[in-house]
Write a protein that holds these residues in place. Structure first.
Motif, PDB file in Angstrom:
ATOM      1  N   LEU A  30       0.831  -1.203   0.000  1.00 35.30           N
ATOM      2  CA  LEU A  30       0.000   0.000   0.000  1.00 35.30           C
ATOM      3  C   LEU A  30       0.864   1.249   0.000  1.00 35.30           C
ATOM      4  CD1 LEU A  30      -2.752   1.361   0.150  1.00 35.30           C
ATOM      5  CD2 LEU A  30      -2.691   1.033   2.630  1.00 35.30           C
ATOM      6  N   ARG A  31       1.867   1.278   0.857  1.00 35.62           N
ATOM      7  CA  ARG A  31       2.780   2.427   0.902  1.00 35.62           C
ATOM      8  C   ARG A  31       3.454   2.643  -0.454  1.00 35.62           C
ATOM      9  NH1 ARG A  31       5.563   0.419   6.421  1.00 35.62           N
ATOM     10  NH2 ARG A  31       4.035   1.234   7.894  1.00 35.62           N
ATOM     11  N   ALA A  32       3.919   1.563  -1.065  1.00 36.40           N
ATOM     12  CA  ALA A  32       4.611   1.665  -2.359  1.00 36.40           C
ATOM     13  C   ALA A  32       3.682   2.244  -3.428  1.00 36.40           C
ATOM     14  CB  ALA A  32       5.137   0.296  -2.785  1.00 36.40           C
ATOM     15  N   HIS A  33       2.437   1.792  -3.463  1.00 33.98           N
ATOM     16  CA  HIS A  33       1.493   2.307  -4.455  1.00 33.98           C
ATOM     17  C   HIS A  33       1.141   3.767  -4.173  1.00 33.98           C
ATOM     18  CE1 HIS A  33       0.884  -1.198  -6.899  1.00 33.98           C
ATOM     19  NE2 HIS A  33       0.658  -1.941  -5.827  1.00 33.98           N
ATOM     20  N   LEU A  34       0.959   4.121  -2.911  1.00 39.87           N
ATOM     21  CA  LEU A  34       0.663   5.515  -2.569  1.00 39.87           C
ATOM     22  C   LEU A  34       1.826   6.422  -2.951  1.00 39.87           C
ATOM     23  CD1 LEU A  34      -1.078   5.021   0.884  1.00 39.87           C
ATOM     24  CD2 LEU A  34      -2.158   5.872  -1.209  1.00 39.87           C
ATOM     25  N   ARG A  35       3.049   5.980  -2.678  1.00 42.97           N
ATOM     26  CA  ARG A  35       4.231   6.774  -3.058  1.00 42.97           C
ATOM     27  C   ARG A  35       4.305   6.929  -4.572  1.00 42.97           C
ATOM     28  NH1 ARG A  35       7.262   3.042   0.389  1.00 42.97           N
ATOM     29  NH2 ARG A  35       7.178   3.907   2.478  1.00 42.97           N
ATOM     30  N   GLY A  36       4.044   5.831  -5.282  1.00 43.48           N
ATOM     31  CA  GLY A  36       4.111   5.855  -6.739  1.00 43.48           C
ATOM     32  C   GLY A  36       3.112   6.806  -7.354  1.00 43.48           C
ATOM     33  N   ILE A  37       1.886   6.799  -6.847  1.00 46.87           N
ATOM     34  CA  ILE A  37       0.868   7.704  -7.388  1.00 46.87           C
ATOM     35  C   ILE A  37       1.231   9.149  -7.052  1.00 46.87           C
ATOM     36  CG2 ILE A  37      -1.547   8.395  -7.343  1.00 46.87           C
ATOM     37  CD1 ILE A  37      -2.218   5.505  -6.495  1.00 46.87           C
ATOM     38  N   ALA A  38       1.608   9.401  -5.805  1.00 46.50           N
ATOM     39  CA  ALA A  38       1.916  10.774  -5.372  1.00 46.50           C
ATOM     40  C   ALA A  38       3.096  11.369  -6.143  1.00 46.50           C
ATOM     41  CB  ALA A  38       2.189  10.802  -3.873  1.00 46.50           C
ATOM     42  N   ALA A  39       3.964  10.524  -6.690  1.00 45.76           N
ATOM     43  CA  ALA A  39       5.135  11.001  -7.426  1.00 45.76           C
ATOM     44  C   ALA A  39       4.835  11.288  -8.896  1.00 45.76           C
ATOM     45  CB  ALA A  39       6.261   9.976  -7.325  1.00 45.76           C
ATOM     46  N   GLN A  40       3.638  10.962  -9.358  1.00 44.59           N
ATOM     47  CA  GLN A  40       3.269  11.168 -10.760  1.00 44.59           C
ATOM     48  C   GLN A  40       3.221  12.657 -11.088  1.00 44.59           C
ATOM     49  OE1 GLN A  40       2.317   8.843 -13.262  1.00 44.59           O
ATOM     50  NE2 GLN A  40       3.066   7.250 -11.917  1.00 44.59           N
ATOM     51  N   GLY A  42       1.822  15.922 -13.077  1.00 45.12           N
ATOM     52  CA  GLY A  42       0.542  16.355 -13.604  1.00 45.12           C
ATOM     53  C   GLY A  42      -0.662  15.896 -12.808  1.00 45.12           C
ATOM     54  N   LEU A  43      -0.441  15.396 -11.611  1.00 45.04           N
ATOM     55  CA  LEU A  43      -1.539  14.917 -10.776  1.00 45.04           C
ATOM     56  C   LEU A  43      -2.317  16.104 -10.200  1.00 45.04           C
ATOM     57  CD1 LEU A  43      -2.432  12.067  -9.826  1.00 45.04           C
ATOM     58  CD2 LEU A  43      -1.102  12.455  -7.761  1.00 45.04           C
ATOM     59  N   ASN A  44      -3.613  15.960 -10.100  1.00 45.35           N
ATOM     60  CA  ASN A  44      -4.439  16.990  -9.484  1.00 45.35           C
ATOM     61  C   ASN A  44      -3.862  17.313  -8.102  1.00 45.35           C
ATOM     62  OD1 ASN A  44      -6.600  17.861  -7.562  1.00 45.35           O
ATOM     63  ND2 ASN A  44      -7.814  17.870  -9.440  1.00 45.35           N
ATOM     64  N   PRO A  45      -3.632  18.591  -7.777  1.00 49.34           N
ATOM     65  CA  PRO A  45      -3.004  18.938  -6.498  1.00 49.34           C
ATOM     66  C   PRO A  45      -3.810  18.480  -5.278  1.00 49.34           C
ATOM     67  CG  PRO A  45      -3.494  20.924  -7.773  1.00 49.34           C
ATOM     68  CD  PRO A  45      -3.867  19.756  -8.615  1.00 49.34           C
ATOM     69  N   TYR A  46      -5.137  18.445  -5.394  1.00 50.00           N
ATOM     70  CA  TYR A  46      -5.957  17.981  -4.273  1.00 50.00           C
ATOM     71  C   TYR A  46      -5.794  16.475  -4.073  1.00 50.00           C
ATOM     72  CZ  TYR A  46      -8.106  22.563  -4.615  1.00 50.00           C
ATOM     73  OH  TYR A  46      -8.313  23.916  -4.652  1.00 50.00           O
ATOM     74  N   LEU A  47      -5.726  15.728  -5.164  1.00 49.52           N
ATOM     75  CA  LEU A  47      -5.490  14.288  -5.073  1.00 49.52           C
ATOM     76  C   LEU A  47      -4.107  14.017  -4.509  1.00 49.52           C
ATOM     77  CD1 LEU A  47      -6.275  11.354  -5.541  1.00 49.52           C
ATOM     78  CD2 LEU A  47      -5.557  11.612  -7.932  1.00 49.52           C
ATOM     79  N   LYS A  48      -3.114  14.758  -4.974  1.00 52.35           N
ATOM     80  CA  LYS A  48      -1.744  14.585  -4.483  1.00 52.35           C
ATOM     81  C   LYS A  48      -1.670  14.849  -2.978  1.00 52.35           C
ATOM     82  CE  LYS A  48       2.962  15.807  -5.615  1.00 52.35           C
ATOM     83  NZ  LYS A  48       3.517  15.128  -6.755  1.00 52.35           N
ATOM     84  N   SER A  49      -2.322  15.916  -2.531  1.00 48.65           N
ATOM     85  CA  SER A  49      -2.333  16.254  -1.111  1.00 48.65           C
ATOM     86  C   SER A  49      -3.007  15.148  -0.293  1.00 48.65           C
ATOM     87  CB  SER A  49      -3.041  17.589  -0.907  1.00 48.65           C
ATOM     88  OG  SER A  49      -3.188  17.877   0.453  1.00 48.65           O
ATOM     89  N   THR A  50      -4.121  14.643  -0.790  1.00 45.16           N
ATOM     90  CA  THR A  50      -4.836  13.574  -0.095  1.00 45.16           C
ATOM     91  C   THR A  50      -3.983  12.315  -0.025  1.00 45.16           C
ATOM     92  OG1 THR A  50      -6.968  14.450  -0.763  1.00 45.16           O
ATOM     93  CG2 THR A  50      -6.910  12.137  -0.122  1.00 45.16           C
ATOM     94  N   LEU A  51      -3.343  11.959  -1.132  1.00 46.83           N
ATOM     95  CA  LEU A  51      -2.481  10.776  -1.149  1.00 46.83           C
ATOM     96  C   LEU A  51      -1.332  10.914  -0.157  1.00 46.83           C
ATOM     97  CD1 LEU A  51      -2.361  10.215  -4.990  1.00 46.83           C
ATOM     98  CD2 LEU A  51      -3.382   8.655  -3.316  1.00 46.83           C
ATOM     99  N   GLN A  52      -0.733  12.098  -0.092  1.00 44.77           N
ATOM    100  CA  GLN A  52       0.368  12.321   0.845  1.00 44.77           C
ATOM    101  C   GLN A  52      -0.107  12.237   2.289  1.00 44.77           C
ATOM    102  OE1 GLN A  52       1.685  16.059  -0.810  1.00 44.77           O
ATOM    103  NE2 GLN A  52       3.315  15.067  -1.976  1.00 44.77           N
ATOM    104  N   GLU A  53      -1.308  12.736   2.548  1.00 43.53           N
ATOM    105  CA  GLU A  53      -1.868  12.660   3.899  1.00 43.53           C
ATOM    106  C   GLU A  53      -2.153  11.210   4.286  1.00 43.53           C
ATOM    107  OE1 GLU A  53      -5.893  14.105   6.201  1.00 43.53           O
ATOM    108  OE2 GLU A  53      -5.121  15.347   4.589  1.00 43.53           O
ATOM    109  N   VAL A  54      -2.755  10.462   3.373  1.00 42.05           N
ATOM    110  CA  VAL A  54      -3.042   9.047   3.629  1.00 42.05           C
ATOM    111  C   VAL A  54      -1.739   8.272   3.813  1.00 42.05           C
ATOM    112  CG1 VAL A  54      -3.997   6.943   2.603  1.00 42.05           C
ATOM    113  CG2 VAL A  54      -5.272   9.088   2.477  1.00 42.05           C
TER     114      VAL A  54
END
Length: 83
Positions: A30-40, A42-54
């Motif tokens: 789970l951590r690996a996938h969350l890190r991978g998505i957050a590092a993409q 062009g990601l929506n800044p709200y999604l990126k913030s939520t992913l980093q918080e989670v």
């Protein structure tokens, strides 16, 4: 891995952890996938913030190396899901 597949993996791992308990391997995946998505890029800044918080919350989870998922729900009848 494409973002949509990573999000599917995150949803699956979160669901499995909620229903059967967190284990060391599920938590690390789970951590690996969350890190991978957050590092993409062009990601929506709200999604990126939520992913980093989670991710921050899951970084604090410490599972015993020999943890195993449970096969039953201790507080509910079999087949009964309470939300």
């Amino acid at each position: 891995m494409p973002v949509d597949l990573r999000l599917a993996a995150v949803i699956h791992l979160l669901s499995s952890s909620a229903l059967r308990g967190a284990t060391l391997n599920k938590t690390e995946a789970l951590r690996a996938h969350l890190r991978g998505i957050a590092a993409q890029d062009g990601l929506n800044p709200y999604l990126k913030s939520t992913l980093q918080e989670v991710l921050g919350g899951w970084e604090a989870v410490q599972c015993h190396p020999n943890s195993v998922p449970v096969d039953f729900y201790p507080l509910t009848a079999p087949g009964c899901h309470v939300h």
